[in-house]
Scaffold this motif. Structure first.
Motif, PDB file in Angstrom:
ATOM      1  N   GLU A  60      -1.644  -8.191   4.431  1.00 56.10           N
ATOM      2  CA  GLU A  60      -0.453  -7.407   4.002  1.00 56.10           C
ATOM      3  C   GLU A  60      -1.827  -5.887   3.766  1.00 56.10           C
ATOM      4  O   GLU A  60      -0.991  -4.949   3.569  1.00 56.10           O
ATOM      5  N   MET A 154       4.500  -3.583   8.032  1.00 61.95           N
ATOM      6  CA  MET A 154       2.739  -3.216   7.816  1.00 61.95           C
ATOM      7  C   MET A 154       2.706  -2.349   6.559  1.00 61.95           C
ATOM      8  O   MET A 154       1.486  -1.734   5.845  1.00 61.95           O
ATOM      9  N   MET A 157       4.584  -2.003   3.289  1.00 56.22           N
ATOM     10  CA  MET A 157       3.674  -2.895   2.381  1.00 56.22           C
ATOM     11  C   MET A 157       1.898  -2.218   1.778  1.00 56.22           C
ATOM     12  O   MET A 157       1.858  -2.340   1.013  1.00 56.22           O
ATOM     13  N   THR A 158       1.666  -1.487   2.848  1.00 56.70           N
ATOM     14  CA  THR A 158       0.580  -1.549   2.528  1.00 56.70           C
ATOM     15  C   THR A 158       0.191   0.214   2.424  1.00 56.70           C
ATOM     16  O   THR A 158      -0.384   0.601   0.811  1.00 56.70           O
TER      17      THR A 158
END
Length: 214
Positions: A60, A154, A157-158
């Motif tokens: 992730e 993606m 999350m990051t």
């Protein structure tokens, strides 16, 4: 969330959740080392579930795994965050336009629950961040395209999640409630099949708050 020994059925899931929360909250800033032996002892688990949780976090983009160096919390440059933000400006407005065409009842209900929950937890930074993220993920999921949903997860999350968490931690409940109103307006446009309006409202909502620059 307690950081003591974990007495649960899915140890990997709980170890993952604890470390992820610490990263998103800033307790573990970018570049922090994650030594496996001390961390496993602190959480009261073996190194096997810890390694699996770290691998999941690495996929992730929250953790970097390197040979001979172990695990560290990922660092994201401002330029990378801005690229991610622009990707979100492309991805998210298109999703409600698609969602307005299909209007899947379960997907609309998921968005509706997120809006209601966001208003209930406006004073709780951790909970309001999670619900804010849930609405946006639900909005993209409502388009019915699994690839768009994967890309959105993606980004959130990051790169998107961290600055939004920081902004909420420094903000006020009124800001969260205002976001909930904007979310509800997007939801209404989708429910009524007004794709262009849903696109416009989402673009305005996302563009109104760029990532913090320091």
């Amino acid at each position: 969330m307690s950081s003591g020994p974990l007495q649960i059925q899915s140890v990997v899931d709980q170890v993952y959740a604890v470390i992820r929360e610490r990263i998103l909250s800033g307790e573990l800033p970018g570049g922090s080392r994650l030594p496996q032996i001390p961390l496993a002892e602190e959480l009261g688990v073996s190194r096997t579930p810890l390694r699996e949780a770290l691998r999941r976090l690495s996929t992730e983009g929250l953790v970097v795994l390197e040979a001979n160096r172990g695990a560290t919390v990922a660092q994201h440059e401002l330029s990378d965050m801005l690229h991610a933000w622009r990707a979100r400006l492309t991805l998210e407005p298109a999703s409600p336009r698609l969602a307005a065409e299909v209007r899947v009842p379960a997907a609309l209900e998921r968005m509706r629950r997120a809006v209601a929950q966001q208003r209930r937890v406006a004073d709780d930074v951790d909970e309001s961040f999670a619900v804010n993220r849930e609405f946006h993920l639900a909005l993209v999921a409502a388009a019915g395209n699994p690839h768009l949903e994967q890309f959105s997860r993606m980004l959130w999350m990051t790169r998107i999640g961290v600055p939004i968490f920081a902004g909420q931690a420094a903000g006020h409940a009124d800001d969260v409630l205002a976001w909930a109103d904007q979310h509800e307006a997007i939801l209404r446009a989708v429910e009524r099949g007004r794709g262009p309006a849903a696109d416009r409202l989402t673009r305005e909502h996302v563009a109104a708050w760029p990532p913090r620059t320091g």
